[in-house]
Design an enzyme around this catalytic site. Structure first.
Site, PDB file in Angstrom:
ATOM      1  N   GLU A 263     -33.790   3.794 -41.015  1.00  0.00           N
ATOM      2  CA  GLU A 263     -32.844   5.006 -40.307  1.00  0.00           C
ATOM      3  C   GLU A 263     -31.275   4.746 -40.502  1.00  0.00           C
ATOM      4  O   GLU A 263     -30.412   5.418 -40.866  1.00  0.00           O
ATOM      5  CB  GLU A 263     -33.157   5.178 -38.935  1.00  0.00           C
TER       6      GLU A 263
ATOM      7  N   ARG B   1     -33.784  13.234 -39.522  1.00  0.00           N
ATOM      8  CA  ARG B   1     -32.958  12.272 -39.690  1.00  0.00           C
ATOM      9  C   ARG B   1     -32.392  12.294 -41.235  1.00  0.00           C
ATOM     10  O   ARG B   1     -31.980  11.396 -41.756  1.00  0.00           O
ATOM     11  CB  ARG B   1     -33.606  10.750 -39.695  1.00  0.00           C
TER      12      ARG B   1
ATOM     13  N   SER C 241     -31.055   2.851 -33.667  1.00  0.00           N
ATOM     14  CA  SER C 241     -32.339   2.744 -34.144  1.00  0.00           C
ATOM     15  C   SER C 241     -32.518   2.362 -35.601  1.00  0.00           C
ATOM     16  O   SER C 241     -31.756   2.990 -36.256  1.00  0.00           O
ATOM     17  CB  SER C 241     -33.354   3.929 -33.786  1.00  0.00           C
TER      18      SER C 241
END
Length: 309
Positions: free
Chosen positions: A299, A168, A217
């Site tokens: 995130e 990520r 998310s």
């Protein structure tokens, strides 16, 4: 903040509210919002802009909380001049503003498997910057190169080594603006790829609040070490499970809520401020840490300044 802004061919708007440009529908104004006409316009603007002025490239706002005080400096948002998709064999070149879902569909029609992109919200620039992934495949797995304009206005070609992909995240320097990326998919039957994407969408809609005001998310799944989709990358521990076990599914703060359908989706349930969303996320992080000793990492990107007191 009053800025000395160079002339442009695109659209340049001062003191532009950003809330309508994010999926969460929150956020104060940018000192200036620039929509470049093309890559030349972008490069010339950055070369002429005072180097002390911060620059923040913004995609479609699908993975972003802009704080209530807004963003100092210039926000750059790429539009129609940057959303082309070209396919040559199994090589797919897409502008940074091309939506991930459109790239997946166009590739599938040409018999190229980039199906993992179909359910990822956002555009190609964000997918590269954040090494977006789904169903065990990451952007890094199919990435070949990207073009970018540096903060100084120079054009560069970036390799996977340059971007140093991790889970990520990537090493894209601050203020650089991705303008396109090239991917290499594998051959697949268009009908089979279309069926797979339809199944992925159905699975997503069954398990995630895809119709609510979220930014995808909220927290990364803990653990993992190679973080580029290799077989040794393990994310068996799920953020939603930690939140659920802490009793925080459905937790609220003002208009912010941890979604009842999926506990790892921070949601603007109605009239939330950016501060309420971020503070609820921080409360969740603290509670999970107090109960498990595990620190959940955001995130969602949070940018800008809080509202003035």
């Amino acid at each position: 903040m009053t800025l000395e802004l160079p002339p442009v061919r695109g659209t340049l708007t001062e003191n532009r509210p950003l809330s309508d440009l994010t999926w969460m529908r929150v956020g104060g104004p940018a000192d200036a919002l620039f929509l470049p006409a093309d890559e030349d316009d972008l490069a010339e603007f950055l070369a002429a802009l005072d180097p002390s002025v911060p620059v923040f490239p913004m995609g479609v706002g699908s993975n972003l909380i802009v704080r209530d005080g807004g963003i100092r400096g210039v926000v750059i948002r790429l539009g129609r001049g940057f959303n082309g998709i070209e396919i040559d064999g199994t090589t797919v070149r897409a502008g940074a503003a091309a939506l991930d879902a459109h790239v997946a569909r166009r590739a599938a029609e040409a018999g190229v498997d980039l199906t993992f992109l179909r359910t990822i919200p956002g555009a190609v620039g964000g997918a590269v910057k954040m090494n977006a992934g789904c169903y065990g495949t990451y952007t890094a797995d199919v990435f070949r190169s990207a073009t970018a304009v540096t903060r100084a206005g120079d054009r560069v070609v970036l390799s996977a080594d340059d971007l140093a992909f991790q889970y990520r995240q990537s090493a894209l320097p601050e203020g650089w603006v991705l303008t396109s990326a090239t991917f290499e998919g594998i051959v697949g039957e268009p009908e089979e790829l279309a069926a797979r994407m339809a199944a992925q969408l159905a699975r997503r809609d069954e398990t995630q609040p895809s119709k609510d005001r979220t930014a995808g998310s909220t927290f990364r799944n803990p653990a993992g070490f190679s973080s580029t989709g290799r077989a040794d990358d393990v994310h068996d521990l799920k953020a939603w499970k930690l939140i659920d076990d802490a009793g925080l599914r459905g937790a609220t703060l003002g208009g912010a809520q941890m979604n009842p359908k999926h506990a790892n989706f921070l949601t603007n349930a109605g009239g939330a401020s950016a501060a309420e969303l971020e503070n609820l996320g921080e409360q969740v992080r603290k509670t999970v840490y107090d109960q498990t000793g595990i620190t959940l990492e955001w995130e969602i990107m949070r940018v800008g300044e809080p509202a003035p007191e």
